[in-house]
Every structure is written in C-alpha cells, then in structure tokens.
Design an enzyme around this catalytic site. Structure first.
Site, PDB file in Angstrom:
ATOM      1  N   SER A  95      -2.310   5.257 -14.318  1.00  0.00           N
ATOM      2  CA  SER A  95      -2.932   6.044 -15.390  1.00  0.00           C
ATOM      3  C   SER A  95      -2.137   7.330 -15.515  1.00  0.00           C
ATOM      4  CB  SER A  95      -4.382   6.402 -15.026  1.00  0.00           C
ATOM      5  OG  SER A  95      -5.112   5.254 -14.700  1.00  0.00           O
ATOM      6  N   LYS A 170      -7.143   4.609 -21.739  1.00  0.00           N
ATOM      7  CA  LYS A 170      -7.557   4.939 -20.369  1.00  0.00           C
ATOM      8  C   LYS A 170      -8.127   6.366 -20.302  1.00  0.00           C
ATOM      9  CE  LYS A 170      -8.002   4.990 -15.923  1.00  0.00           C
ATOM     10  NZ  LYS A 170      -8.983   4.232 -15.184  1.00  0.00           N
ATOM     11  N   LYS A 238      -6.521  14.829 -12.185  1.00  0.00           N
ATOM     12  CA  LYS A 238      -5.248  14.456 -12.814  1.00  0.00           C
ATOM     13  C   LYS A 238      -5.497  13.836 -14.197  1.00  0.00           C
ATOM     14  CE  LYS A 238      -3.899  10.429 -12.109  1.00  0.00           C
ATOM     15  NZ  LYS A 238      -3.911   9.111 -12.734  1.00  0.00           N
TER      16      LYS A 238
HETATM   17  P1  NAD Z   1      -3.167   5.693  -4.256  1.00  0.00           P
HETATM   18  O1  NAD Z   1      -2.765   7.112  -4.044  1.00  0.00           O
HETATM   19  O2  NAD Z   1      -4.158   5.062  -3.330  1.00  0.00           O
HETATM   20  O3  NAD Z   1      -1.860   4.749  -4.273  1.00  0.00           O
HETATM   21  C1  NAD Z   1      -0.621   5.098  -4.799  1.00  0.00           C
HETATM   22  C2  NAD Z   1       0.445   4.566  -3.867  1.00  0.00           C
HETATM   23  O4  NAD Z   1       1.734   4.786  -4.439  1.00  0.00           O
HETATM   24  C3  NAD Z   1       0.445   5.274  -2.511  1.00  0.00           C
HETATM   25  O5  NAD Z   1       0.346   4.290  -1.511  1.00  0.00           O
HETATM   26  C4  NAD Z   1       1.784   6.028  -2.482  1.00  0.00           C
HETATM   27  O6  NAD Z   1       2.322   6.065  -1.203  1.00  0.00           O
HETATM   28  C5  NAD Z   1       2.619   5.146  -3.374  1.00  0.00           C
HETATM   29  N1  NAD Z   1       3.759   5.861  -3.998  1.00  0.00           N
HETATM   30  C6  NAD Z   1       3.781   7.077  -4.603  1.00  0.00           C
HETATM   31  N2  NAD Z   1       5.008   7.344  -5.089  1.00  0.00           N
HETATM   32  C7  NAD Z   1       5.780   6.267  -4.782  1.00  0.00           C
HETATM   33  C8  NAD Z   1       7.158   5.937  -5.007  1.00  0.00           C
HETATM   34  N3  NAD Z   1       7.966   6.767  -5.676  1.00  0.00           N
HETATM   35  N4  NAD Z   1       7.620   4.750  -4.556  1.00  0.00           N
HETATM   36  C9  NAD Z   1       6.806   3.897  -3.876  1.00  0.00           C
HETATM   37  N5  NAD Z   1       5.489   4.155  -3.636  1.00  0.00           N
HETATM   38  C10 NAD Z   1       4.997   5.322  -4.066  1.00  0.00           C
HETATM   39  O7  NAD Z   1      -3.690   5.613  -5.759  1.00  0.00           O
HETATM   40  P2  NAD Z   1      -4.626   4.488  -6.413  1.00  0.00           P
HETATM   41  O8  NAD Z   1      -6.059   4.866  -6.217  1.00  0.00           O
HETATM   42  O9  NAD Z   1      -4.147   3.142  -6.019  1.00  0.00           O
HETATM   43  O10 NAD Z   1      -4.317   4.745  -7.971  1.00  0.00           O
HETATM   44  C11 NAD Z   1      -3.117   4.308  -8.599  1.00  0.00           C
HETATM   45  C12 NAD Z   1      -3.274   4.551 -10.086  1.00  0.00           C
HETATM   46  O11 NAD Z   1      -4.387   3.788 -10.572  1.00  0.00           O
HETATM   47  C13 NAD Z   1      -3.550   6.022 -10.452  1.00  0.00           C
HETATM   48  O12 NAD Z   1      -2.888   6.354 -11.629  1.00  0.00           O
HETATM   49  C14 NAD Z   1      -5.050   6.031 -10.645  1.00  0.00           C
HETATM   50  O13 NAD Z   1      -5.460   7.065 -11.519  1.00  0.00           O
HETATM   51  C15 NAD Z   1      -5.294   4.650 -11.216  1.00  0.00           C
HETATM   52  N6  NAD Z   1      -6.641   4.096 -11.007  1.00  0.00           N
HETATM   53  C16 NAD Z   1      -7.263   4.231  -9.813  1.00  0.00           C
HETATM   54  C17 NAD Z   1      -8.546   3.714  -9.648  1.00  0.00           C
HETATM   55  C18 NAD Z   1      -9.305   3.866  -8.344  1.00  0.00           C
HETATM   56  O14 NAD Z   1     -10.516   3.622  -8.333  1.00  0.00           O
HETATM   57  N7  NAD Z   1      -8.643   4.237  -7.249  1.00  0.00           N
HETATM   58  C19 NAD Z   1      -9.179   3.050 -10.703  1.00  0.00           C
HETATM   59  C20 NAD Z   1      -8.495   2.888 -11.898  1.00  0.00           C
HETATM   60  C21 NAD Z   1      -7.207   3.416 -12.046  1.00  0.00           C
END
Ligand code: NAD
Length: 296
Positions: A95, A170, A238
């Site tokens: 997102s 979104k 964010k």
């Molecule tokens: P998270 O922080 O748990 O996971 C992100 C992962 O990406 C981490 O493990 C981090 O180490 C990795 N990462 C960051 N930069 C990187 C890079 N350059 N190369 C490789 N790995 C890298 O986040 P999340 O909760 O999984 O959310 C991911 C996306 O989904 C976000 O944009 C969030 O807004 C969206 N989202 C989350 C949810 C939720 O409930 N958690 C629901 C809908 C959407």
C-alpha cells in the site's frame, strides 16, 4: 510460471505460501534470513536481493511497507530493475502513495518492464486463508493476464483503472477503516463512562445498522485489551499520510481523516505505534479518563 516475491512480513509470508500451495515456483527474498529459511523449507528458492529475484523470474511481486521501500527494492542498488529482463512484470501489492506508484511505473517502463499496482485489504487472517481483497491499477490486458495469479491469494480481485488506481482505492479503504475504528472506540468509551457494560452494548448494537466488519473485528480486541497486531498504528499513519497528501494535492478535503490521524499521532507519542490500530481505544481512554479494557 516462476514468480519472484520480495517482502515476507506479516502479509507477504502467508501470501507467498499460498502461491506455493497453488503450485507456482517461487524465488523469494526479504530482510530476515530466518523467514527466507522458513520459505525454503516450504519449497521456495531463497536469494539475497531483488536483482537475483528478477534475473530468475518474469513476474516479481513486492509486498513492502511503503513507497520508499518499494523504490529501494525496485530501483535501488541490487534492486529488481538491475536484474529484470525486458517484458517482465512488477506486481506491487504494497500500500503506497499512488503518485509514487506512477513514478516507479515510468522508471521501469524505460527499461521495458511493465507494472500493476495491486494493494490488498483484509489483514493477516485473510492473507493466511487466501481470501484477501485486491484492488488493481494498470493496463487492462495486463490485469486480465495476471488475475488468475492474484486469485490464488484473494477472494475478490477488482480492476479499478490505470496504474495508481489500485492505491487510490486502497487509500479510500484506509480512510473508511480508520474512521470506523475511531467511531467504535468512541462509542465503547462513552458506553463505559455512562455506566453501562461496553461488552453488552456491543452485543446489543452489532446486528443493527451500526454493525460492521470493522466493529466485529476490532470491538472484541478492545474489550479484551488485546492490541497484538494485525495492522500496526505506524502502518496506518503511513496510509493516512499518503491519503492526506493525495487528497490535498487534488483539493479534496478529508476532515475526518485529519482528526483520526491526530489521534494516531497522540498514540505514537505515547509509544503505542507498534500496536494494532484497535489501540485507538487508548486515545479515548486517556482523554475520557476511563478504562474500557478489563483490569489487568
Ligand atoms: P511488514 O513490515 O510485516 O513486512 C514487510 C517486510 O518487507 C519486512 O519483513 C521487511 O523486512 C521487508 N522489507 C522491507 N524492505 C525490503 C527490501 N528492500 N527488500 C526485501 N525485503 C524488504 O509489513 P506488512 O504488515 O506485511 O505490510 C506490507 C504492506 O501491506 C504494507 O504496505 C501494508 O500497509 C500493507 N497491508 C498490511 C496489512 C496488515 O494487516 N498487516 C493489511 C493490508 C495491507
């Protein structure tokens, strides 16, 4: 089809596991080595960075926190673009700010790579079940080609319009969710301070017009004092930052979003940014000087 997957956090890991279950060959990377090891044990190939992922796959999915992370993983050193073949496709499921989506799309197009933005809603439980809702932007013919792949992770996949439109949808989703959680927290705090049992008030109103998916997901968390994420306050900050920027850039006032953003900033100041966004309740508990959560 060999699929690359970058970013195996709360959402990315279960989504990638669903692709493995569906029979896709996966090449993955993320910052945490233990997670790469777990995915390798589940049948994926683990590599060190986005460049290696892209050099082995025609399709690369990213599931990263925010615009800067996506730019870094795609356009940065050892990023996707360094390894990508012309004609390959980036599906960004993070997102992020739709303005940044279009910039990334333009940058990779110069090297013959195409892009779809496909952010999701539904949270961790739906990522595990493969029942997310996906909202997509990009060329319609690209969407048609990759809809079956997206359906392995989702029960709803909707085409919204050109590149960036997925992230506009979104942000609209995140505005509704933030305001809805705040309304539930406000109502439960009021119910407690008015001398009623907030749990019984929730039971009494959940079947009527006030009831919602948000209420049923978040009221039980508030009432049991469970703020384990789920979706962290810092990630919702964010999203609301992106929503406020995108809305202000087109003169579309978002007053309720602004209010809830300030509540989230208050929670961050008190160190609650890693908690689930249902901890908006704590804002109301502090300002109303009442405790809705059970005594610890
Ligand atoms: P998270 O922080 O748990 O996971 C992100 C992962 O990406 C981490 O493990 C981090 O180490 C990795 N990462 C960051 N930069 C990187 C890079 N350059 N190369 C490789 N790995 C890298 O986040 P999340 O909760 O999984 O959310 C991911 C996306 O989904 C976000 O944009 C969030 O807004 C969206 N989202 C989350 C949810 C939720 O409930 N958690 C629901 C809908 C959407």
């Amino acid at each position: 089809m060999k699929i690359g997957f970058i970013g195996l956090g709360i959402m990315g890991k279960p989504m990638a596991k669903n692709l493995l279950k569906a029979g896709y060959e996966l090449v993955v990377t993320t910052h945490k080595q233990a997670t790469i090891d777990e995915m390798v044990a589940a049948g994926a190939k683990g590599v060190a960075n986005g460049k290696e992922v892209a050099s082995q796959c025609e399709v690369v999915i990213t599931m990263l926190p925010n615009s800067l992370n996506v730019k870094d993983a795609v356009l940065g050193p050892n990023g996707v673009l360094e390894g990508a073949k012309p004609g390959s496709v980036l599906i960004d499921m993070s997102s992020i700010d739709p303005v940044e989506t279009r910039k990334i799309g333009a940058a990779i197009a110069e090297k013959g790579m195409e892009m779809i933005d496909a952010p999701v809603s539904g949270g961790e439980p739906k990522a595990i079940d493969g029942t997310l809702s996906v909202m997509c932007g990009g060329k319609k013919e690209l969407f048609d080609e990759f809809e079956p792949l997206l359906k392995q992770m989702a029960s709803s996949v909707v085409y919204v319009g050109p590149l960036g439109a997925g992230n506009v949808a979104k942000l609209a989703n995140q505005i509704v969710v933030a305001c809805n959680i705040a309304a539930v927290a406000e109502a439960l705090t009021f119910a407690k301070k008015a001398g009623t049992d907030p749990e019984l008030v929730y039971k009494a109103i959940r079947g009527g017009l006030a009831g919602s998916t948000v209420m049923d997901a978040k009221a039980p968390m508030m009432l049991s004092g469970n703020f384990k994420p789920g979706f962290r306050i810092e990630l919702h900050i964010k999203d609301l930052t992106n929503a406020l920027n995108a809305a202000h850039s087109i003169s579309s006032p978002v007053p309720l979003t602004g209010q809830v953003m300030e509540m989230m900033q208050f929670l961050k100041a008190y160190g609650h940014q890693k908690e689930d966004h249902s901890s908006l309740l704590k804002f109301y508990e502090k300002v109303a000087d009442v405790s809705v959560e059970p005594e610890k």
